[in-house]
Write an enzyme that holds these catalytic residues in place. Structure first.
Site, PDB file in Angstrom:
ATOM      1  CG  LEU A  29     -40.953  29.283   1.712  1.00  0.00           C
ATOM      2  CD1 LEU A  29     -40.875  29.208   3.234  1.00  0.00           C
ATOM      3  CD2 LEU A  29     -40.066  30.392   1.179  1.00  0.00           C
ATOM      4  N   GLY A  82     -46.614  31.222   4.346  1.00  0.00           N
ATOM      5  CA  GLY A  82     -47.131  30.093   5.098  1.00  0.00           C
ATOM      6  C   GLY A  82     -46.178  28.931   4.971  1.00  0.00           C
ATOM      7  CG  HIS A 113     -49.919  27.613  -1.211  1.00  0.00           C
ATOM      8  ND1 HIS A 113     -49.353  27.996  -2.416  1.00  0.00           N
ATOM      9  CD2 HIS A 113     -48.913  26.997  -0.523  1.00  0.00           C
ATOM     10  CE1 HIS A 113     -48.090  27.607  -2.455  1.00  0.00           C
ATOM     11  NE2 HIS A 113     -47.784  27.023  -1.310  1.00  0.00           N
ATOM     12  CD  GLU A 114     -48.898  27.275   3.341  1.00  0.00           C
ATOM     13  OE1 GLU A 114     -48.284  26.198   3.499  1.00  0.00           O
ATOM     14  OE2 GLU A 114     -48.440  28.210   2.661  1.00  0.00           O
ATOM     15  CG  HIS A 122     -47.787  22.655   0.884  1.00  0.00           C
ATOM     16  ND1 HIS A 122     -46.894  22.151  -0.042  1.00  0.00           N
ATOM     17  CD2 HIS A 122     -47.629  23.997   0.829  1.00  0.00           C
ATOM     18  CE1 HIS A 122     -46.250  23.144  -0.625  1.00  0.00           C
ATOM     19  NE2 HIS A 122     -46.675  24.285  -0.120  1.00  0.00           N
TER      20      HIS A 122
END
Ligand code: NI
Length: 182
Positions: free
Chosen positions: A103, A49, A144-145, A148
């Site tokens: 990432l 993602g 998780h995304e 962010h």
């Protein structure tokens, strides 16, 4: 389409809350191009993602896709999902530990507790409403995304930093040796 530069841990934009996209702007060429570029960037780097602030944009957009992914060889697959203004609500108190990478935190893995079921509300890239219940790995990636987009990285969610591992050491010492707990 273009592969975008990914901000790494320490860049302030990763700690900045992304702003909602007005619904009448989702179809705008710059937003559609950002989405295309995010998908291309996620695929280029084998991410599960990607959130917009990871590519230096403060629009509240995330993309998710898990095909056969060499970074997550045992992961279930998740179809390509474009999430605009996603809102996540936990549907259970239950959490489960699972390995995550990012990432923006290259070459590292850590064990992160996540809710096992969440409701996801938001919009897709055509501006159509999304309202669905997701579980397990899909729910993990969504959490998780969306973290962010709130300026939160997975390290903030770890209960025990002793599981934080460089990927080469993780493959030698941890892969397959930590069972998920509840
Ligand atoms: Ni990440």
């Amino acid at each position: 389409m273009a592969i975008l530069k990914v901000a790494r841990l320490g860049h302030p934009i990763l700690r900045t809350r992304a702003q909602p996209v007005p619904l009448d702007e989702i179809s705008a060429p710059d937003v559609q191009r950002l989405i295309d570029d995010m998908v291309e960037t996620m695929r280029e780097y084998d991410g599960a993602g990607l959130a917009a602030n990871q590519v230096h944009s403060l629009k509240r957009i995330a993309v998710i896709e898990v095909l056969a992914n060499p970074r997550y060889p045992d992961a279930p697959t998740v179809p390509l999902s474009v999430l605009v203004n996603p809102v996540v609500t936990a549907l259970t108190e239950e959490t489960e530990d699972g390995w995550e990478g990012c990432l923006s935190v290259p070459d590292m893995r850590g064990l992160v507790p996540r809710y096992t079921a969440v409701r996801l509300e938001g919009y897709d890239r055509e501006g159509r409403p999304i309202d669905l219940v997701t579980k397990d790995f899909f729910a993990r990636v969504i959490q998780h995304e969306t973290d962010h987009l709130d300026g939160v990285v997975y390290l903030d969610r770890m209960r025990d930093l002793s599981t934080l591992a460089h990927i080469a050491e993780w493959q030698k010492h941890w892969l397959g040796r930590v069972e998920q707990d509840d």
